[in-house]
Design a protein around this motif. Structure first.
Motif, PDB file in Angstrom:
ATOM      1  N   GLU A  61     -30.942  57.495  52.882  1.00  0.00           N
ATOM      2  CA  GLU A  61     -30.395  58.582  53.701  1.00  0.00           C
ATOM      3  C   GLU A  61     -31.434  59.100  54.695  1.00  0.00           C
ATOM      4  OE1 GLU A  61     -27.569  61.386  55.047  1.00  0.00           O
ATOM      5  OE2 GLU A  61     -27.294  59.706  53.688  1.00  0.00           O
ATOM      6  N   ASN A  62     -32.657  59.332  54.204  1.00  0.00           N
ATOM      7  CA  ASN A  62     -33.723  59.891  55.045  1.00  0.00           C
ATOM      8  C   ASN A  62     -34.640  58.765  55.513  1.00  0.00           C
ATOM      9  OD1 ASN A  62     -35.863  61.248  56.210  1.00  0.00           O
ATOM     10  ND2 ASN A  62     -35.939  62.851  54.649  1.00  0.00           N
ATOM     11  N   TRP A  63     -34.551  58.422  56.791  1.00  0.00           N
ATOM     12  CA  TRP A  63     -35.321  57.304  57.335  1.00  0.00           C
ATOM     13  C   TRP A  63     -36.782  57.676  57.597  1.00  0.00           C
ATOM     14  CZ3 TRP A  63     -31.173  55.616  61.481  1.00  0.00           C
ATOM     15  CH2 TRP A  63     -30.015  55.203  60.800  1.00  0.00           C
ATOM     16  N   ASP A  64     -37.109  58.940  57.541  1.00  0.00           N
ATOM     17  CA  ASP A  64     -38.512  59.330  57.700  1.00  0.00           C
ATOM     18  C   ASP A  64     -39.361  58.874  56.521  1.00  0.00           C
ATOM     19  OD1 ASP A  64     -38.060  60.512  60.136  1.00  0.00           O
ATOM     20  OD2 ASP A  64     -37.888  62.543  59.348  1.00  0.00           O
ATOM     21  N   ASN A  65     -38.713  58.549  55.399  1.00  0.00           N
ATOM     22  CA  ASN A  65     -39.442  58.163  54.192  1.00  0.00           C
ATOM     23  C   ASN A  65     -39.598  56.650  54.035  1.00  0.00           C
ATOM     24  OD1 ASN A  65     -39.687  60.862  53.452  1.00  0.00           O
ATOM     25  ND2 ASN A  65     -37.776  60.853  52.283  1.00  0.00           N
ATOM     26  N   LEU A  66     -39.277  55.888  55.064  1.00  0.00           N
ATOM     27  CA  LEU A  66     -39.444  54.434  54.985  1.00  0.00           C
ATOM     28  C   LEU A  66     -40.918  54.095  54.784  1.00  0.00           C
ATOM     29  CD1 LEU A  66     -37.123  53.373  57.949  1.00  0.00           C
ATOM     30  CD2 LEU A  66     -36.549  53.458  55.516  1.00  0.00           C
ATOM     31  N   LYS A  67     -41.193  53.148  53.880  1.00  0.00           N
ATOM     32  CA  LYS A  67     -42.572  52.816  53.532  1.00  0.00           C
ATOM     33  C   LYS A  67     -43.010  51.534  54.223  1.00  0.00           C
ATOM     34  CE  LYS A  67     -42.385  55.146  49.048  1.00  0.00           C
ATOM     35  NZ  LYS A  67     -42.553  54.998  47.575  1.00  0.00           N
TER      36      LYS A  67
END
Length: 263
Positions: free
Chosen positions: A169-175
Motif C-alpha cells: 500500500e505504502n510505496w515509500d517503504n520499498l526496500k
C-alpha cells in the motif's frame, strides 16, 4: 477479446447498468450483450451506432480505442498534475479481492497469457473473480496475488515460474535490492529488483538478475500496483551451479562470439 467487446463491458459498468439493463436500452436480448462482452460475437454497424449514441462516444472510439485505459491515463494525469504521485495510498486505490467460503482471502493467479487483460481489469471485481485462485495456509495475513513470469531476465528463475506477491500500500517503504512485481501502464507486469528513487527522481529503478539486461527506470505515475515477492512456485528446480558469476561469464562468452562472427 477485441477492443469493442472490452469497451462495451467497461461503458456498461460506468453507466451502472446490468447486461439486461443495457439490452433494454439498445433493443437486444441480455444474452446478446453477454456474447458481445465475452468476445463470442460483435455488434453489427446499426447496433454500434445505437451504442455510440447511448454512451456518448464515437463509433471509431468504440471500435478502435481502449476506453478504460484512456480514462485511467486521464485520472493518473489529473492526479499527477494536481497533487503529485500518491505513493502512500492516501487517495483511493482500489484492490479487488475474492474470498472463499470461510471468508478468507484467496490468492488469485494472473497467468502470463492474461497479463495484458489484467492491466485493464486489475481493479474490476468481476474480472478478478474470474481469475484462477488458490489458498496457502502459511499466508494468513495480508493480501496476496500470484503472477506467472516470462522471459529470462530474472534467472535462475525460469520462464513460467509463479511469483507470489504481497500487496504494498505504502510505496515509500520499498526496500532497495528487494524483488517486487510491478503493474505498470507502459511496461506491463514486470518482476524486478527495485531501487527506490521516488524522492530524488520521482521514479523506480528496475534491475534484472540476468546481467545481460540493463537497468531502466519507470516513473511512479505509471505504476498501478506493487506486490512484494514472498515466494515462488516452479516445476524447474534452480541449478545450484548457476551462480550470477557463472551466468555473467556465459553472457560475456556469447557477446565475444557474436563479435567474432561479425568480424
Amino acid at each position: 477479446m477485441s477492443l469493442i467487446n472490452a469497451n462495451i463491458r467497461y461503458l456498461r459498468k460506468q453507466k451502472g447498468l446490468t447486461q439486461e439493463g443495457l439490452a433494454n436500452q439498445i433493443g437486444v436480448t441480455r444474452s446478446v450483450i453477454g456474447a458481445y462482452e465475452e468476445g463470442r460475437a460483435e455488434p453489427k454497424i446499426r447496433t454500434m451506432v445505437k451504442m455510440s449514441n447511448f454512451f456518448g462516444v464515437s463509433v471509431d472510439q468504440l471500435v478502435g480505442e481502449d476506453l478504460a485505459e484512456t480514462a485511467a491515463q486521464h485520472i493518473r494525469s489529473v492526479d499527477r498534475d494536481r497533487e503529485g504521485p500518491d505513493t502512500q495510498g492516501k487517495r483511493l486505490r482500489v484492490l479487488a479481492i475474492t474470498v472463499d467460503k470461510q471468508d478468507k482471502e484467496n490468492i488469485e493467479l494472473v497467468p502470463d497469457k492474461a497479463a495484458a487483460g489484467y492491466l485493464n481489469g486489475y481493479a474490476d471485481p468481476e474480472y478478478v473473480a474470474d481469475l484462477p485462485k488458490f489458498q496457502l495456509p502459511f499466508f494468513s495475513q495480508g493480501s496476496y496475488r500470484a503472477f506467472e513470469i516470462s522471459g529470462d531476465s530474472m534467472l535462475p528463475l525460469q520462464p513460467g515460474t509463479i511469483i507470489i506477491g504481497e500487496y504494498v500500500e505504502n510505496w515509500d517503504n520499498l526496500k532497495d535490492g528487494h524483488c517486487y512485481i510491478l503493474v505498470t501502464g507502459t511496461e506491463g507486469i514486470v518482476y524486478k529488483r527495485i531501487y527506490n528513487r521516488i524522492d530524488e527522481e520521482n521514479s523506480l529503478q528496475l534491475h534484472s538478475d540476468n546481467p545481460a539486461y540493463l537497468p531502466y527506470s519507470v516513473t511512479i505515475s505509471d505504476v498501478m500496483e506493487i506486490w512484494k515477492a514472498k515466494a515462488f512456485i516452479s516445476l524447474d528446480f534452480p541449478d545450484p551451479e548457476m551462480s550470477l558469476q557463472k551466468l555473467a561469464g556465459i553472457v560475456m562468452d556469447l557477446q565475444q562470439e557474436v563479435i567474432r562472427m561479425k568480424g
